[in-house]
Scaffold this motif. Sequence first.
Motif, PDB file in Angstrom:
ATOM      1  N   LEU A 184       3.754  -9.011   1.735  1.00 33.94           N
ATOM      2  CA  LEU A 184       5.072  -8.486   1.440  1.00 33.94           C
ATOM      3  C   LEU A 184       4.492  -7.624   0.059  1.00 33.94           C
ATOM      4  N   VAL A 185       3.703  -8.133  -0.875  1.00 35.58           N
ATOM      5  CA  VAL A 185       3.619  -7.279  -2.096  1.00 35.58           C
ATOM      6  C   VAL A 185       2.757  -6.128  -1.778  1.00 35.58           C
ATOM      7  N   GLY A 186       2.306  -6.046  -0.643  1.00 37.60           N
ATOM      8  CA  GLY A 186       1.274  -4.729  -0.452  1.00 37.60           C
ATOM      9  C   GLY A 186       2.472  -3.949   0.011  1.00 37.60           C
ATOM     10  N   ASN A 187       3.439  -4.354   0.937  1.00 31.47           N
ATOM     11  CA  ASN A 187       4.345  -3.405   1.718  1.00 31.47           C
ATOM     12  C   ASN A 187       5.162  -2.962   0.613  1.00 31.47           C
ATOM     13  N   ALA A 188       5.382  -3.913  -0.309  1.00 28.03           N
ATOM     14  CA  ALA A 188       6.539  -3.436  -1.585  1.00 28.03           C
ATOM     15  C   ALA A 188       5.871  -2.020  -2.026  1.00 28.03           C
ATOM     16  N   SER A 189       4.649  -2.007  -2.529  1.00 29.62           N
ATOM     17  CA  SER A 189       4.120  -0.777  -2.950  1.00 29.62           C
ATOM     18  C   SER A 189       4.366   0.365  -2.173  1.00 29.62           C
ATOM     19  N   VAL A 190       4.391   0.260  -0.825  1.00 29.85           N
ATOM     20  CA  VAL A 190       4.667   1.507   0.103  1.00 29.85           C
ATOM     21  C   VAL A 190       6.069   1.720   0.212  1.00 29.85           C
ATOM     22  N   ILE A 191       6.792   0.673   0.299  1.00 31.93           N
ATOM     23  CA  ILE A 191       8.289   0.883   0.360  1.00 31.93           C
ATOM     24  C   ILE A 191       8.671   1.428  -0.963  1.00 31.93           C
ATOM     25  N   ASN A 192       8.458   1.059  -1.867  1.00 34.78           N
ATOM     26  CA  ASN A 192       8.590   1.621  -3.269  1.00 34.78           C
ATOM     27  C   ASN A 192       8.445   2.964  -3.891  1.00 34.78           C
ATOM     28  N   SER A 193       7.910   3.898  -2.743  1.00 35.39           N
ATOM     29  CA  SER A 193       7.571   4.917  -2.984  1.00 35.39           C
ATOM     30  C   SER A 193       8.798   5.942  -2.717  1.00 35.39           C
ATOM     31  N   VAL A 194       9.333   6.776  -3.819  1.00 31.03           N
ATOM     32  CA  VAL A 194      10.200   7.469  -3.770  1.00 31.03           C
ATOM     33  C   VAL A 194       9.900   8.962  -2.928  1.00 31.03           C
ATOM     34  N   GLU A 195       8.706   9.358  -3.122  1.00 32.27           N
ATOM     35  CA  GLU A 195       8.091  10.470  -2.160  1.00 32.27           C
ATOM     36  C   GLU A 195       8.526  10.451  -0.834  1.00 32.27           C
ATOM     37  N   ALA A 196       8.273   9.161  -0.171  1.00 31.43           N
ATOM     38  CA  ALA A 196       8.507   9.037   1.133  1.00 31.43           C
ATOM     39  C   ALA A 196      10.034   8.867   1.493  1.00 31.43           C
ATOM     40  N   THR A 197      10.698   8.834   0.701  1.00 27.98           N
ATOM     41  CA  THR A 197      12.304   8.620   1.010  1.00 27.98           C
ATOM     42  C   THR A 197      12.841   9.745   1.515  1.00 27.98           C
ATOM     43  N   LYS A 198      13.375   9.798   2.519  1.00 26.53           N
ATOM     44  CA  LYS A 198      13.923  10.945   3.318  1.00 26.53           C
ATOM     45  C   LYS A 198      15.541  11.437   2.958  1.00 26.53           C
ATOM     46  N   ASP A 199      16.329  10.525   2.618  1.00 27.00           N
ATOM     47  CA  ASP A 199      17.603  10.773   2.086  1.00 27.00           C
ATOM     48  C   ASP A 199      18.337   9.437   1.363  1.00 27.00           C
ATOM     49  N   SER A 200      19.400   9.819   1.133  1.00 25.64           N
ATOM     50  CA  SER A 200      20.082   8.618   0.327  1.00 25.64           C
ATOM     51  C   SER A 200      20.143   7.294   1.006  1.00 25.64           C
ATOM     52  N   ASN A 201      20.376   7.457   2.242  1.00 29.83           N
ATOM     53  CA  ASN A 201      20.440   6.382   3.189  1.00 29.83           C
ATOM     54  C   ASN A 201      19.040   5.523   3.142  1.00 29.83           C
ATOM     55  N   ASP A 202      18.208   6.339   3.340  1.00 30.97           N
ATOM     56  CA  ASP A 202      16.703   5.737   3.514  1.00 30.97           C
ATOM     57  C   ASP A 202      16.536   4.923   2.041  1.00 30.97           C
ATOM     58  N   LEU A 203      17.107   5.630   0.911  1.00 33.31           N
ATOM     59  CA  LEU A 203      16.885   5.205  -0.251  1.00 33.31           C
ATOM     60  C   LEU A 203      17.331   3.746  -0.455  1.00 33.31           C
ATOM     61  N   TYR A 204      18.680   3.591  -0.075  1.00 31.53           N
ATOM     62  CA  TYR A 204      19.264   2.488  -0.039  1.00 31.53           C
ATOM     63  C   TYR A 204      18.788   1.453   1.000  1.00 31.53           C
ATOM     64  N   PHE A 205      18.184   1.777   2.008  1.00 30.14           N
ATOM     65  CA  PHE A 205      17.476   0.890   2.899  1.00 30.14           C
ATOM     66  C   PHE A 205      16.396   0.200   2.319  1.00 30.14           C
ATOM     67  N   ARG A 206      15.456   1.135   1.635  1.00 28.60           N
ATOM     68  CA  ARG A 206      14.451   0.703   0.832  1.00 28.60           C
ATOM     69  C   ARG A 206      14.698  -0.151  -0.392  1.00 28.60           C
ATOM     70  N   LYS A 207      15.677   0.105  -0.828  1.00 35.00           N
ATOM     71  CA  LYS A 207      16.251  -0.759  -1.991  1.00 35.00           C
ATOM     72  C   LYS A 207      16.476  -2.065  -1.450  1.00 35.00           C
ATOM     73  N   GLY A 208      17.345  -2.409  -0.297  1.00 31.70           N
ATOM     74  CA  GLY A 208      17.335  -3.383   0.399  1.00 31.70           C
ATOM     75  C   GLY A 208      16.186  -4.333   0.730  1.00 31.70           C
ATOM     76  N   GLN A 209      15.425  -3.525   1.371  1.00 38.78           N
ATOM     77  CA  GLN A 209      14.003  -4.299   1.770  1.00 38.78           C
ATOM     78  C   GLN A 209      13.164  -4.706   0.455  1.00 38.78           C
ATOM     79  N   LEU A 210      13.273  -4.170  -0.523  1.00 45.47           N
ATOM     80  CA  LEU A 210      12.663  -4.586  -1.940  1.00 45.47           C
ATOM     81  C   LEU A 210      13.480  -5.676  -2.313  1.00 45.47           C
TER      82      LEU A 210
END
Length: 82
Positions: free
Chosen positions: A29-55
């Motif tokens: 989970l900690v390893g995945n959090a680093s990948v999920i927390n990447s703003v560069e990989a965020t496609k749009d605002s919906n993806d940003l909110y999804f990632r925020k929920g995952q984190l």
Amino acid sequence: MIDPELEKYYNNYHDLFMSTGWKQLLEDLVGNASVINSVEATKDSNDLYFRKGQLSIIANLVNLESQITAAEEQANEEDDAE
């Protein structure tokens, strides 16, 4: 002494936290959090909110052991006060 059912609840969590599988899950989970927390990989605002929920979920799981320990200590303090 706290309620036996509550004591069993805490003991079950302590057994879980001591297991190799739990430690492995947290590492993943900690390893995945680093990948999920990447703003560069965020496609749009919906993806940003999804990632925020995952984190948020990952943070809850990573902190679960300390939350359970704090709740158990509080239950023991309340029991001692009675």
